[in-house]
Structures are given as structure tokens and as C-alpha cells.
Motif scaffolding. Structure first.
Motif, PDB file in Angstrom:
ATOM      1  N   ALA A 421     -89.393 -44.661  -9.545  1.00 50.20           N
ATOM      2  CA  ALA A 421     -89.049 -43.285  -9.171  1.00 50.20           C
ATOM      3  C   ALA A 421     -88.415 -42.584 -10.370  1.00 50.20           C
ATOM      4  O   ALA A 421     -87.199 -42.385 -10.408  1.00 50.20           O
ATOM      5  N   PRO A 422     -89.202 -42.213 -11.363  1.00 56.83           N
ATOM      6  CA  PRO A 422     -88.650 -41.592 -12.574  1.00 56.83           C
ATOM      7  C   PRO A 422     -87.841 -40.338 -12.249  1.00 56.83           C
ATOM      8  O   PRO A 422     -88.251 -39.515 -11.440  1.00 56.83           O
ATOM      9  N   GLY A 423     -86.687 -40.238 -12.877  1.00 59.10           N
ATOM     10  CA  GLY A 423     -85.844 -39.064 -12.686  1.00 59.10           C
ATOM     11  C   GLY A 423     -84.928 -39.113 -11.493  1.00 59.10           C
ATOM     12  O   GLY A 423     -84.043 -38.270 -11.355  1.00 59.10           O
ATOM     13  N   VAL A 424     -85.096 -40.080 -10.615  1.00 59.98           N
ATOM     14  CA  VAL A 424     -84.241 -40.210  -9.437  1.00 59.98           C
ATOM     15  C   VAL A 424     -83.034 -41.079  -9.798  1.00 59.98           C
ATOM     16  O   VAL A 424     -83.199 -42.160 -10.373  1.00 59.98           O
ATOM     17  N   PRO A 425     -81.822 -40.632  -9.497  1.00 59.86           N
ATOM     18  CA  PRO A 425     -80.661 -41.473  -9.798  1.00 59.86           C
ATOM     19  C   PRO A 425     -80.681 -42.750  -8.974  1.00 59.86           C
ATOM     20  O   PRO A 425     -81.038 -42.742  -7.789  1.00 59.86           O
ATOM     21  N   VAL A 426     -80.304 -43.838  -9.609  1.00 56.00           N
ATOM     22  CA  VAL A 426     -80.265 -45.147  -8.953  1.00 56.00           C
ATOM     23  C   VAL A 426     -78.871 -45.720  -9.118  1.00 56.00           C
ATOM     24  O   VAL A 426     -78.278 -45.653 -10.203  1.00 56.00           O
ATOM     25  N   VAL A 427     -78.343 -46.291  -8.052  1.00 57.97           N
ATOM     26  CA  VAL A 427     -77.048 -46.965  -8.084  1.00 57.97           C
ATOM     27  C   VAL A 427     -77.268 -48.435  -7.794  1.00 57.97           C
ATOM     28  O   VAL A 427     -77.972 -48.792  -6.838  1.00 57.97           O
ATOM     29  N   CYS A 428     -76.685 -49.289  -8.615  1.00 53.58           N
ATOM     30  CA  CYS A 428     -76.667 -50.729  -8.353  1.00 53.58           C
ATOM     31  C   CYS A 428     -75.256 -51.084  -7.919  1.00 53.58           C
ATOM     32  O   CYS A 428     -74.316 -51.010  -8.716  1.00 53.58           O
ATOM     33  N   LEU A 429     -75.088 -51.440  -6.660  1.00 48.73           N
ATOM     34  CA  LEU A 429     -73.779 -51.802  -6.115  1.00 48.73           C
ATOM     35  C   LEU A 429     -73.705 -53.318  -6.010  1.00 48.73           C
ATOM     36  O   LEU A 429     -74.472 -53.932  -5.261  1.00 48.73           O
ATOM     37  N   ILE A 430     -72.780 -53.930  -6.752  1.00 51.69           N
ATOM     38  CA  ILE A 430     -72.762 -55.385  -6.887  1.00 51.69           C
ATOM     39  C   ILE A 430     -71.329 -55.869  -7.045  1.00 51.69           C
ATOM     40  O   ILE A 430     -70.454 -55.132  -7.505  1.00 51.69           O
ATOM     41  N   GLY A 431     -71.066 -57.112  -6.658  1.00 56.03           N
ATOM     42  CA  GLY A 431     -69.760 -57.710  -6.848  1.00 56.03           C
ATOM     43  C   GLY A 431     -69.651 -58.392  -8.198  1.00 56.03           C
ATOM     44  O   GLY A 431     -70.652 -58.643  -8.881  1.00 56.03           O
ATOM     45  N   ASP A 432     -68.422 -58.715  -8.591  1.00 53.34           N
ATOM     46  CA  ASP A 432     -68.247 -59.377  -9.881  1.00 53.34           C
ATOM     47  C   ASP A 432     -68.882 -60.758  -9.889  1.00 53.34           C
ATOM     48  O   ASP A 432     -69.381 -61.215 -10.930  1.00 53.34           O
ATOM     49  N   GLY A 433     -68.915 -61.442  -8.740  1.00 57.86           N
ATOM     50  CA  GLY A 433     -69.568 -62.746  -8.675  1.00 57.86           C
ATOM     51  C   GLY A 433     -71.070 -62.627  -8.814  1.00 57.86           C
ATOM     52  O   GLY A 433     -71.699 -63.353  -9.593  1.00 57.86           O
ATOM     53  N   GLY A 434     -71.677 -61.704  -8.082  1.00 57.88           N
ATOM     54  CA  GLY A 434     -73.118 -61.517  -8.165  1.00 57.88           C
ATOM     55  C   GLY A 434     -73.567 -61.057  -9.534  1.00 57.88           C
ATOM     56  O   GLY A 434     -74.639 -61.440 -10.015  1.00 57.88           O
ATOM     57  N   LEU A 435     -72.735 -60.243 -10.199  1.00 55.37           N
ATOM     58  CA  LEU A 435     -73.089 -59.757 -11.528  1.00 55.37           C
ATOM     59  C   LEU A 435     -73.289 -60.908 -12.501  1.00 55.37           C
ATOM     60  O   LEU A 435     -74.170 -60.865 -13.367  1.00 55.37           O
ATOM     61  N   GLN A 436     -72.496 -61.963 -12.347  1.00 55.26           N
ATOM     62  CA  GLN A 436     -72.597 -63.078 -13.289  1.00 55.26           C
ATOM     63  C   GLN A 436     -73.840 -63.938 -13.062  1.00 55.26           C
ATOM     64  O   GLN A 436     -74.161 -64.791 -13.892  1.00 55.26           O
ATOM     65  N   THR A 444     -81.734 -54.735 -20.211  1.00 59.61           N
ATOM     66  CA  THR A 444     -83.061 -54.180 -19.944  1.00 59.61           C
ATOM     67  C   THR A 444     -82.951 -52.717 -19.544  1.00 59.61           C
ATOM     68  O   THR A 444     -83.746 -51.878 -19.981  1.00 59.61           O
ATOM     69  N   ALA A 445     -81.951 -52.395 -18.721  1.00 61.64           N
ATOM     70  CA  ALA A 445     -81.741 -50.998 -18.317  1.00 61.64           C
ATOM     71  C   ALA A 445     -81.439 -50.126 -19.528  1.00 61.64           C
ATOM     72  O   ALA A 445     -81.881 -48.967 -19.602  1.00 61.64           O
ATOM     73  N   VAL A 446     -80.687 -50.672 -20.493  1.00 65.15           N
ATOM     74  CA  VAL A 446     -80.379 -49.923 -21.712  1.00 65.15           C
ATOM     75  C   VAL A 446     -81.645 -49.720 -22.538  1.00 65.15           C
ATOM     76  O   VAL A 446     -81.932 -48.613 -23.016  1.00 65.15           O
ATOM     77  N   ASP A 447     -82.423 -50.789 -22.711  1.00 66.49           N
ATOM     78  CA  ASP A 447     -83.658 -50.684 -23.490  1.00 66.49           C
ATOM     79  C   ASP A 447     -84.602 -49.629 -22.907  1.00 66.49           C
ATOM     80  O   ASP A 447     -85.269 -48.892 -23.650  1.00 66.49           O
ATOM     81  N   GLU A 448     -84.670 -49.581 -21.580  1.00 67.16           N
ATOM     82  CA  GLU A 448     -85.599 -48.665 -20.914  1.00 67.16           C
ATOM     83  C   GLU A 448     -85.001 -47.277 -20.678  1.00 67.16           C
ATOM     84  O   GLU A 448     -85.671 -46.402 -20.126  1.00 67.16           O
ATOM     85  N   LYS A 449     -83.702 -47.107 -21.051  1.00 66.42           N
ATOM     86  CA  LYS A 449     -83.022 -45.807 -20.918  1.00 66.42           C
ATOM     87  C   LYS A 449     -83.083 -45.275 -19.485  1.00 66.42           C
ATOM     88  O   LYS A 449     -83.419 -44.106 -19.232  1.00 66.42           O
ATOM     89  N   LEU A 450     -82.741 -46.134 -18.535  1.00 70.60           N
ATOM     90  CA  LEU A 450     -82.869 -45.797 -17.117  1.00 70.60           C
ATOM     91  C   LEU A 450     -81.569 -45.200 -16.573  1.00 70.60           C
ATOM     92  O   LEU A 450     -80.479 -45.664 -16.915  1.00 70.60           O
ATOM     93  N   PRO A 451     -81.644 -44.207 -15.693  1.00 67.77           N
ATOM     94  CA  PRO A 451     -80.445 -43.541 -15.163  1.00 67.77           C
ATOM     95  C   PRO A 451     -79.801 -44.337 -14.035  1.00 67.77           C
ATOM     96  O   PRO A 451     -79.678 -43.854 -12.898  1.00 67.77           O
ATOM     97  N   ILE A 452     -79.365 -45.541 -14.329  1.00 66.52           N
ATOM     98  CA  ILE A 452     -78.772 -46.416 -13.315  1.00 66.52           C
ATOM     99  C   ILE A 452     -77.255 -46.424 -13.471  1.00 66.52           C
ATOM    100  O   ILE A 452     -76.741 -46.599 -14.570  1.00 66.52           O
ATOM    101  N   THR A 453     -76.557 -46.239 -12.367  1.00 65.96           N
ATOM    102  CA  THR A 453     -75.109 -46.379 -12.349  1.00 65.96           C
ATOM    103  C   THR A 453     -74.777 -47.733 -11.741  1.00 65.96           C
ATOM    104  O   THR A 453     -75.068 -47.979 -10.562  1.00 65.96           O
TER     105      THR A 453
END
Length: 527
Positions: A421-436, A444-453
Motif C-alpha cells: 500500500a504505497p503512501g499509506v502510513p503503517v504502524v508496527c506495534l510490538i513489545g521489547d521481547g518480540g522486537l528481539q 530493511t525498512a530503512v533500505d526501502e525508505k518505507l513510512p513505518i512507525t
């Protein structure tokens, strides 16, 4: 020379695949030759882990409604992807995994070759459809069968494996794709009896599951015609945002179960009636649903929970056919739905004193970023929202906290969602345990320049598991307190904008409305 690897990529493009997630390796070189030859026609996203490739394909499919592919090496590449395939299987998400395979003359001989498995295909066959390309002339047939397995009937993952000595073989031009599957015919005789039963009822309740994704309009119209409240499982949330008949609450809640039990006709559509939605507390108090009308595309699912009127059919087509046969009547649906919404919200507050604030946080994310896609992991705010939460976008709320329940799902799935969904804001809601579990995918999100919070709920451990151990009178001293990442320095290492707030919805909301380019990292200090 046009090889199997090149023709394979051509065959994917011909079947609508426009995105491949993966990591190149010595067992997939010829597949990447095919990708290189097709530049401009298909996109490749380099992941940091093969499991992430699968989760990205999952998120892409949930948002776009069409399949993506993952390219992985034989052995560890495929076994790393199995978790994502199992998650897709549990949630009926189509994805195609294409893996390498050792040289055909070495398979099963235990010679100690690189990435060797005793029988890779047999391992995958326990989970989903799998095939091996053994003849270049039959590559098109293999692709057709894999796409049929993914999309005909109940969607899910499929797998194709190709040995390294086969990938580089000459391959003739593939025939045009065979259209996978065919429409399931509607049972016209059964339609009349179902409509009659619904018209005769005074308190109709609709149970809507993930099988109604993509059929939100006929669901809403049928509900309005029947004046029937609609209870949505997690995978159906967003189908009827703010509607007077919506009940975006878990059927595991006592108040919702009572509402179901008081109905004189249940219409269950596209829901497997699984315990992670209907009995998450494992107390066995699910109402008796044997008199329900049940619509599902999968005959096996219909057999698992017998119904008085089972119908194998596509949910959208069946609802559209039923709607003109229903008799509009005032069944007090809006008032009934409002009452159970109020009761469900109150019940959540009684379950856990901290749960209302966690739910408020999720609703602040929705309100601060309207029409965003929120992709979640297993963490406390998500558990609260899965019990009660109404999202403002169809296909815009999904997570791995039900069904298979894979931790580390969200960082990759959010990337797939953002690409779909190009141009649509995306939120990734995650815990500190799941993040690890999968921190590398943020690069990858940085490389692809994606609008993810990325919103990280940092409670410095596996708090939900700790609470479960305490309830079971087990000392949680072991295993529940892994040290969290230093979030600011981790965000800095990822080249992301960083901010940190206490678990205050208002402060989080102020951060979320701040404009940003590319991905950003927000920590909620929930310790």
C-alpha cells in the motif's frame, strides 16, 4: 540460453506476482539470474532473515489481497521460513515459497553436503502443498498447481523446490497460466431455506471471521437488511468501523458470549471458530452453536464444527446472493449492538486494571494516524485490543497474537504491508521481547525508505507470560526478564528518528502526528 530460473520468474510475473522477498545464496543463484533478467517487471526486497521474508510476504498478501513470493535457499533458509509459512497457514494467507534444493544425484544419501536435509519436501508436505521441479517442460504445470493450492478454496502457503542442477537447465517458453480453481457454485435450494430461517428469526447475530476480508460491502449490506449485529474476530476487524451494528469484541468475553447465547439464529461467515478467538481463556464456556447457519469455503472446516445448515461457498458471493432474499425488519439491532459494546468495554476494565489504558493507547494510534495500517506482534496493548477494538480501515488491523501466534511477526509483516500500500502510513506495534526476535528487519525498512512507525511497548521482559506464571503459582524468576535493547542506541544504529514517552496516550499521540520521512522508532516506557 533461457534457463529454468529465468522461466520461473517469467511464470511468476505472468501469474501476477510483482514482489519477491528473499536473501540470495549459492543455492538460488539461477533464480536471481531470472530476477536480474526481469528488472523493472518485478521487485526484489532483501530481508535480513528468511523468516522475515515469509512474514513480509504474509503482510503483503493481507493488505493487497494477492500473493507475493519468497526466495530462500535449501536447508536452513527453508526451515527458517517454516514459522512464517505456519502463520500464513493458520490465518489463511496465500504466499509462495520457492526454495533451492541440493543436487538431485545427492539427495537422501547423507553425504554431508552444504545445507543438506534428509527429505526437504516431506518436511514441508506436513504443512502445505509442495512440489519439486524435475522436468523443465513441466515447470508451467508445477506453477499452476502451486497457485491453485494457494488460492482455490481456503487460501494458504505453497512451496516449490528446485535442485541446483535443474535451475540452470534450458527451459522452453511456458504456456499461458491456467486459471486456478473455479467458482464454488451457490446452493440455490439451500439459499431459500437459509433466507427463510433468517427472516423468521427475531434476534439474528452474525459472526464474521477472516473469510469476510475483501467482502466488507456485502457483509454490511446483509447485516443492515437483517438488522443483525456483527461480531468480528480479530482477522475481520475494520470491516464495519463505527457502524451502528458493529461489535468489534472478542467472543471470548462473557458479555459477548451471553449475547450469542441469547440469539435465536446465528449466522457464522468465514470463521473457523478457533479457541484463540472464541475461548482464549480456555474455560470451555463457548455457547452451543450447533443450530447455526455456517458459510465457509473449506469443507474440512465445516466438518470440524457441525452446523444445522452448513454451506460450502465463497463468503462474499453467498452474502450477496442472500441479501435480496432477506426481508427487511426492525429487529432492534442497533440498540442490541450498543448494549453489548458497552458491556464488553466494561468487562475489559474489570479483567485487568491496566487494560483500559493499553486499549486507549491503541485507539490513540488509530486516531492520530487515520486510515493507517496497524500491524502487531504479541504484546500487552495488542492483547487488550484483540479483546475490543474497532479499526478504521478494512484489512488495516492484523497480528500474530491469535492462531499460530509467532513472536517477531510484526517487523517483517509491516514491511510487506507498506510495500503493498504505497503512501499509506503503517504502524508496527510490538513489545521489547518480540522486537528481539527479528530486529534486523528494521534495516530493511530503512533500505526501502518505507513510512513505518515502529512503536515499541517496552516493559523489559515477557510481562504477559510472567502474569500467566503468577496466576499458575509458578515463580516467574526464570525466563521472563530478558534485558531489553537500549532503544535509543538501537534506533540510532538503524538510522531512525527516535523518541521515548511514558505510557501516556496523550504524549504518544503528540509524537505520532509529527511529520516524518521514512521509518521512525518510538518507545513507550512501560516498565
Amino acid at each position: 540460453m533461457t534457463t529454468v530460473g529465468i522461466r520461473l520468474v517469467e511464470g511468476l510475473i505472468a501469474r501476477g506476482i510483482d514482489t519477491v522477498f528473499g536473501i540470495p545464496g549459492v543455492h538460488t543463484i539461477e533464480l536471481y539470474r531470472g530476477l536480474a533478467a526481469a528488472q523493472g517487471k518485478i521487485r526484489h526486497v532483501t530481508t535480513r532473515h528468511e523468516q522475515g521474508a515469509g512474514f513480509m510476504a504474509d503482510g503483503y498478501a493481507r493488505v493487497s489481497g494477492k500473493s507475493a513470493a519468497a526466495f530462500v535457499i535449501t536447508g536452513p533458509g527453508l526451515t527458517n521460513t517454516l514459522t512464517a509459512m505456519a502463520q500464513a497457514k493458520a490465518d489463511s494467507v496465500p504466499m509462495l515459497v520457492i526454495s533451492g534444493l541440493g543436487r538431485s544425484d545427492t539427495l537422501g544419501k547423507g553425504l554431508g553436503r552444504l545445507h543438506e536435509l534428509p527429505d526437504q519436501g516431506a518436511m514441508v508436505a506436513t504443512l502445505c502443498h509442495t512440489e519439486t521441479v524435475t522436468d523443465p517442460k513441466k515447470l508451467g504445470e508445477v506453477l499452476d498447481r502451486a497457485f491453485a493450492a494457494m488460492t482455490a478454496g481456503r487460501p494458504g502457503p505453497a512451496h516449490i523446490q528446485i535442485s541446483t542442477n535443474m535451475m540452470g537447465q534450458p527451459c522452453p517458453e511456458l504456456p499461458p497460466p491456467v486459471v486456478s480453481g473455479s467458482a464454488v457454485p451457490l446452493p440455490l435450494g439451500r439459499l431459500r431455506s437459509i433466507a427463510a430461517a433468517l427472516n423468521a428469526a427475531e434476534r439474528v447475530v452474525i459472526l464474521a471471521g477472516g473469510g469476510t476480508r475483501g467482502a466488507e460491502e456485502p457483509l454490511q449490506k446483509l447485516a443492515e437488511s437483517l438488522d443483525a449485529p456483527v461480531i468480528q474476530t480479530v482477522n475481520a476487524r475494520g470491516a464495519m468501523f463505527g457502524h451502528r451494528l458493529t461489535i468489534p469484541a472478542s467472543p471470548s468475553l462473557t458479555s459477548v458470549r451471553k449475547f450469542i447465547a441469547d440469539a435465536d439464529q446465528i449466522l457464522a461467515i468465514g470463521t473457523e471458530l478457533g479457541p484463540t478467538d472464541y475461548d482464549m481463556y480456555a474455560n470451555g464456556r463457548v455457547p452451543n452453536l450447533s443450530d447455526m447457519i455456517r458459510i465457509d469455503i473449506c469443507a474440512e472446516q465445516l466438518a470440524r464444527h457441525p452446523a444445522k445448515m452448513p454451506v460450502k461457498a465463497d463468503a462474499g458471493a453467498m452474502m450477496a446472493a442472500l441479501m435480496p432474499m432477506t426481508i427487511r425488519a426492525n429487529r432492534d439491532g442497533a440498540a442490541r449492538a450498543a448494549a453489548v459494546r458497552q458491556a464488553a468495554r466494561a468487562e475489559i476494565a474489570a479483567l485487568d486494571e491496566g487494560m483500559p489504558a493499553r486499549l486507549d493507547m491503541v485507539e490513540v494510534i488509530r486516531d492520530a494516524m487515520p486510515n493507517a495500517i496497524i500491524v502487531c506482534d504479541s504484546t500487552q496493548p495488542v492483547y487488550a485490543a484483540n479483546l475490543y477494538y474497532d479499526h478504521d480501515r478494512p484489512r488495516g488491523w492484523f497480528n500474530a497474537a491469535t492462531g499460530y501466534g509467532a513472536l517477531g511477526y510484526a517487523p517483517g509483516a509491516a514491511i510487506g504491508a507498506a510495500i503493498a500500500a504505497p503512501g499509506v502510513p503503517v504502524v508496527c506495534l510490538i513489545g521489547d521481547g518480540g522486537l528481539q526476535f527479528s530486529p534486523g528487519e528494521l534495516r530493511t525498512a530503512v533500505d526501502e525508505k518505507l513510512p513505518i512507525t515502529y512503536v515499541v511497548w517496552n516493559n523489559a521482559g515477557f510481562r504477559e507470560i510472567e502474569d500467566a506464571l503468577r496466576q499458575a503459582k509458578v515463580d516467574p524468576i526464570l525466563g521472563c526478564h530478558p534485558s531489553p535493547l537500549d532503544m535509543e542506541h538501537f534506533a540510532m544504529a538503524c538510522d531512525m528518528v527516535f523518541a521515548s514517552v511514558p505510557p501516556d496516550p496523550d504524549q504518544l499521540g503528540e509524537l505520532l502526528i509529527t511529520p516524518h520521512d521514512g521509518p521512525r522508532f518510538l518507545e513507550v516506557q512501560a516498565r
